[in-house]
Design an enzyme around this catalytic site. Structure first.
Site, PDB file in Angstrom:
ATOM      1  N   HIS A  39      -1.164   2.077 -14.378  1.00 49.15           N
ATOM      2  CA  HIS A  39      -2.150   1.620 -13.596  1.00 49.15           C
ATOM      3  C   HIS A  39      -3.523   1.756 -13.990  1.00 49.15           C
ATOM      4  CE1 HIS A  39       1.250   2.009 -11.070  1.00 49.15           C
ATOM      5  NE2 HIS A  39       1.117   0.925 -10.319  1.00 49.15           N
ATOM      6  N   HIS A 269      -4.811  -3.654 -11.386  1.00 45.25           N
ATOM      7  CA  HIS A 269      -4.359  -2.630 -10.675  1.00 45.25           C
ATOM      8  C   HIS A 269      -3.180  -1.939 -11.187  1.00 45.25           C
ATOM      9  CE1 HIS A 269      -2.075  -0.789  -7.467  1.00 45.25           C
ATOM     10  NE2 HIS A 269      -0.798  -1.267  -8.076  1.00 45.25           N
ATOM     11  N   GLU A 418       5.363  12.843  14.318  1.00 41.05           N
ATOM     12  CA  GLU A 418       6.370  13.157  13.329  1.00 41.05           C
ATOM     13  C   GLU A 418       6.239  12.998  12.040  1.00 41.05           C
ATOM     14  OE1 GLU A 418       7.064  10.884  15.957  1.00 41.05           O
ATOM     15  OE2 GLU A 418       8.028  12.043  17.514  1.00 41.05           O
ATOM     16  N   HIS A 480      18.222   7.769  21.671  1.00 41.94           N
ATOM     17  CA  HIS A 480      17.912   9.143  21.503  1.00 41.94           C
ATOM     18  C   HIS A 480      19.125   9.873  21.128  1.00 41.94           C
ATOM     19  CE1 HIS A 480      14.368   8.487  23.730  1.00 41.94           C
ATOM     20  NE2 HIS A 480      14.059   9.591  23.688  1.00 41.94           N
TER      21      HIS A 480
HETATM   22  C1  TPP Z   1       4.545   3.627   0.908  1.00 46.93           C
HETATM   23  C2  TPP Z   1       4.191   2.699  -0.443  1.00 46.93           C
HETATM   24  N1  TPP Z   1       4.214   1.316  -0.297  1.00 46.93           N
HETATM   25  C3  TPP Z   1       3.802   0.673  -1.383  1.00 46.93           C
HETATM   26  C4  TPP Z   1       3.622   1.134  -2.730  1.00 46.93           C
HETATM   27  C5  TPP Z   1       3.555   0.339  -3.749  1.00 46.93           C
HETATM   28  N2  TPP Z   1       1.962   0.339  -4.218  1.00 46.93           N
HETATM   29  C6  TPP Z   1       1.366   0.722  -5.141  1.00 46.93           C
HETATM   30  S1  TPP Z   1      -0.143   0.871  -5.031  1.00 46.93           S
HETATM   31  C7  TPP Z   1      -0.228  -0.356  -3.851  1.00 46.93           C
HETATM   32  C8  TPP Z   1      -1.410  -0.909  -3.054  1.00 46.93           C
HETATM   33  C9  TPP Z   1      -2.714  -1.018  -3.991  1.00 46.93           C
HETATM   34  O1  TPP Z   1      -3.856  -1.157  -3.346  1.00 46.93           O
HETATM   35  P1  TPP Z   1      -4.676   0.281  -3.093  1.00 46.93           P
HETATM   36  O2  TPP Z   1      -3.916   1.133  -2.522  1.00 46.93           O
HETATM   37  O3  TPP Z   1      -5.807  -0.331  -2.771  1.00 46.93           O
HETATM   38  O4  TPP Z   1      -4.807   0.581  -4.599  1.00 46.93           O
HETATM   39  P2  TPP Z   1      -5.894  -0.092  -5.788  1.00 46.93           P
HETATM   40  O5  TPP Z   1      -4.997  -1.355  -6.110  1.00 46.93           O
HETATM   41  O6  TPP Z   1      -6.981  -0.327  -5.156  1.00 46.93           O
HETATM   42  O7  TPP Z   1      -5.846   1.021  -6.778  1.00 46.93           O
HETATM   43  C10 TPP Z   1       1.171  -0.540  -3.416  1.00 46.93           C
HETATM   44  C11 TPP Z   1       1.607  -1.458  -2.277  1.00 46.93           C
HETATM   45  C12 TPP Z   1       3.688   2.620  -2.591  1.00 46.93           C
HETATM   46  N3  TPP Z   1       3.039   3.121  -3.693  1.00 46.93           N
HETATM   47  N4  TPP Z   1       3.691   3.419  -1.432  1.00 46.93           N
END
Ligand code: TPP
Ligand code: MG
Length: 670
Positions: A39, A269, A418, A480
């Site tokens: 990334h 990204h 939680e 529960h």
């Molecule tokens: C709980 C979770 N769901 C999905 C992902 C997969 N994932 C990685 S980054 C991302 C989103 C990217 O958007 P952002 O957080 O704004 O990061 P940016 O692209 O701006 O670096 C997702 C959905 C993850 N890492 N964790």
């Protein structure tokens, strides 16, 4: 403009802020390109913010990544791992060589796809599952305040977080933010990568929250800056240093900053930029160097930044040395995670009391009874509950609650949160000096599960007291009543799931959980009363083997009945029914599958025995039991959801009774 002397590294050398930030960008682009995965966008977008933080504010010492009073830096947006790897390399962490950067995402490297605290010195917590890092940081900030209340100015550091849009969209962030605001954790500073982009594209596809208002509503101070304006970032960070509440700084950035066609777009990204794009970025950033090459001047400026806290570290060493010897030894013991000698005496005292005056009580109450002795003996234990204090029995009589105005207490009212609770517990354990334990209903382990999984992955000692552990909770009904939760928890590697059968087993399981330094434990405890089966005083911890014969057969056993928790007493009654029919049976209590599985083969075989018929009894699903009773074993338990009724009726209704067990065994014996 920043007003204070926070501009050390950037000003003292000829190397500009921009060139320092570009060193990060270049390493991120090159490492992702070489790995053909990763990334680049986030590190390139947040380079300016990270450069200001690491070169002017963060208190850290690359020569001692475990310095207890370092500022904690959490990269909650773990996908941007190259950001922290570049920072560690540039600031001079010996283990983060250029070679490691070149081996980004390769087996055995210190640069795995997402940051792993157990692999890379300088990484405070494992991140990747969005939202977790932010919630860990809340726990770290609580730990800091609590330890400062006890040990004074040898504990005085900040917790910084870089969080992305994804971190803030995850539900866990709300729990974390609310708890931090409530506790006025003013040394927690979140730098939000406010780039308006996530994987699917523009954030506007799925989100329209006003984050500043959201944080303010939770009691935070919130502001927005241009995340590419070093002086604006520095000014916001300077202001944050004396905040009376947690701080959010939304940093407006461009994802993939510098990339000619992909900057500002989701395409930067999560994939390599490609040779052409990298060439264009090098031109735009005026970074005409070979891949992975950081020129001497830039590297020197960064190394100088890495030395910034040497003086603070030396001062801290002096303060530690000046502490009263007893206090210093206690601080060091806690930070090393070594248990106090008093633990064994406390366990022994509980066992002696139980032998003298047996208690036929619910294991949740047995746990409270044990805690009355353990909590004073083990001062690093910090208890809590997710709004079920009276049901989980996790608060002892002497425990004071932690509050915004007084962090010296040892009990946390986490509220109905939680997930945030479990993640904060991880943060406290990661901070060091604390063994967090807390409570909720076992059925809501699902609400904690992502954090429990990470505790297991990281090898953190957190202890979850999970009460109301079966249909035995009765009238609250199937929403529960856990049925699959024990199996689901046992499926997680590196975890201990305890289900003690009585008051004696409960204190033994507590001891084992406390001694399990490198993994989380679950204590599954009953709501309903149980007889104390262990009446004699055993100095030995019988639960340590995971299973043991609690009621031997009269003669050679034809049947072995294995049971856990509340079902052990039922199994003992079944044993009597079988004896009345001339069938010798033994009962084996199995308080912990994982410890049984870890026994040497011969010991495990001896515990399992070689009776003609094996019966497993647990008011839960069969999954996982075949490892003990064999695929041809008889299982008495649940295969559906429960129901709402008084618990004794439920046990009859679902056929988990001494009669049903005896009948099933006899049928199989033929
Ligand atoms: C709980 C979770 N769901 C999905 C992902 C997969 N994932 C990685 S980054 C991302 C989103 C990217 O958007 P952002 O957080 O704004 O990061 P940016 O692209 O701006 O670096 C997702 C959905 C993850 N890492 N964790
Ligand atoms: Mg984003």
């Amino acid at each position: 403009m920043a007003t204070s002397g926070r501009r050390g590294a950037a000003e003292s050398s000829a190397v500009t802020h921009a060139r320092m930030a570009n060193s990060i960008r270049a390493l991120a682009m090159d490492a992702v390109e070489q790995a053909k995965s990763g990334h680049p966008g986030m590190p390139m977008g947040m380079s300016d913010v990270a450069t200001v933080l690491f070169s002017r504010f963060l208190k850290f010492d690359p020569a001692d990544p475990a310095w207890p009073d370092r500022d904690r830096f959490v990269l909650s947006a773990g996908h941007g791992s190259m950001l922290i790897y570049a920072l560690l390399h540039l600031t001079g962490y010996a283990s983060m060589t250029l070679d490691e950067i070149k081996h980004f995402r390769q087996l055995g490297s210190k640069t795995p796809g997402h940051p792993e605290n157990f692999i890379t010195p300088g990484v405070e917590t494992t991140t990747g599952p969005l939202g977790q890092g932010l919630a860990n940081a809340v726990g770290m900030a609580i730990a800091e305040r609590h330890l400062a209340a006890e040990f004074g100015d040898i504990v005085n550091h900040k917790t910084y977080v870089i969080a992305s849009d994804g971190d803030l969209m995850e539900g866990i962030s709300q729990e974390a933010i609310a708890l931090a605001g409530h506790l006025k954790l003013n040394k927690l500073i979140v730098l939000f990568d406010d780039n308006g982009i996530s994987i699917d594209g523009a954030l506007s596809l799925s989100d329209s929250v006003d984050q500043l208002k959201r944080f303010e509503a939770a009691g935070w101070s919130a502001s927005r800056v241009d995340g590419h304006d070093a002086e604006a970032i520095a000014a916001a960070l300077e202001k944050a240093q004396s905040s009376d509440r947690p701080v959010l700084i939304a940093c407006k950035t461009q994802i993939g900053y510098g990339a000619p066609t992909k900057a500002g777009k989701a395409s930067s990204h999560g994939s390599p930029l490609g040779q052409e794009e990298i060439k264009g970025a090098r031109e735009a950033l005026e970074w005409e160097h070979e891949p992975f090459h950081v020129p001497e001047d830039e590297l020197a400026a960064w190394r100088t930044a890495g030395q910034r806290s040497k003086g603070a570290h030396a001062d801290w060493n002096k303060r530690l040395a000046a502490l009263d010897a007893g206090k210093r030894a206690e601080f060091e013991r806690r930070m090393l995670g070594r248990l106090p000698k008093a633990l064994n005496d406390a366990v022994r005292a509980v066992k002696e009391q139980l032998a003298a005056t047996p208690k036929d009580i619910a294991t949740r109450s047995s746990s409270e009874f044990a805690l009355e002795a353990l909590v004073p003996a083990v001062p690093e234990m910090i208890g809590g509950s997710a709004d079920l204090t009276g049901s989980n029995n996790t608060r002892t009589k002497s425990m004071k609650a932690i509050s915004a105005s007084d962090f010296s207490g040892r009990f946390i009212h986490y509220g109905v949160r939680e997930h945030g609770m479990a993640a904060a517990m991880n943060g406290m354990a990661l901070h060091g000096g604390i063994i967090p334990y807390s409570g909720t209903f076992l059925v809501f382990s699902d609400y904690c599960r992502p954090s429990i999984r990470l505790a297991a992955l990281m090898g953190e000692r957190v202890i979850h007291v999970m009460t109301h552990d079966s249909i035995g909770l009765g009238e609250d009904g199937p929403t529960h009543q856990p049925v699959e939760h024990l199996a689901a928890l046992r499926a997680i590697p590196n975890i201990l799931v305890f289900r003690p059968a009585d008051a004696v087993e409960t204190v033994e399981c507590w001891q084992l959980a406390l001694e399990a330094k490198d993994r989380p434990s679950i204590l599954a405890l009953t709501r309903q009363n149980l007889p104390q089966l262990r009446r004699a005083l055993d100095a030995k911890n019988l639960c340590a083997a995971g299973a043991y014969e609690i009621s031997p057969a009269n003669g050679k056993a034809q049947v072995s009945i294995f049971a856990t928790g509340s079902e052990v007493a039922i199994a003992v009654d079944a044993q009597k029914l079988l004896a009345a029919k001339g069938v010798a049976a033994r009962v084996v209590s199995v308080p912990c599958f994982e410890l049984l599985a870890a026994q040497p083969e011969a010991a495990r075989r001896a515990i399992i025995g070689n009776a003609k018929v094996n019966v497993g009894v647990e008011a839960a699903v069969r999954q996982g039991w075949d490892a003990i009773i064999g695929s041809d074993g008889v299982f008495v338990g649940m295969s559906t959801f429960g129901a709402s009724a008084p618990y004794k009726e439920l046990y009859k209704h679902f056929g988990i009774t001494p009669e049903a067990i005896a009948e099933a065994a006899l049928k199989r014996l033929g």
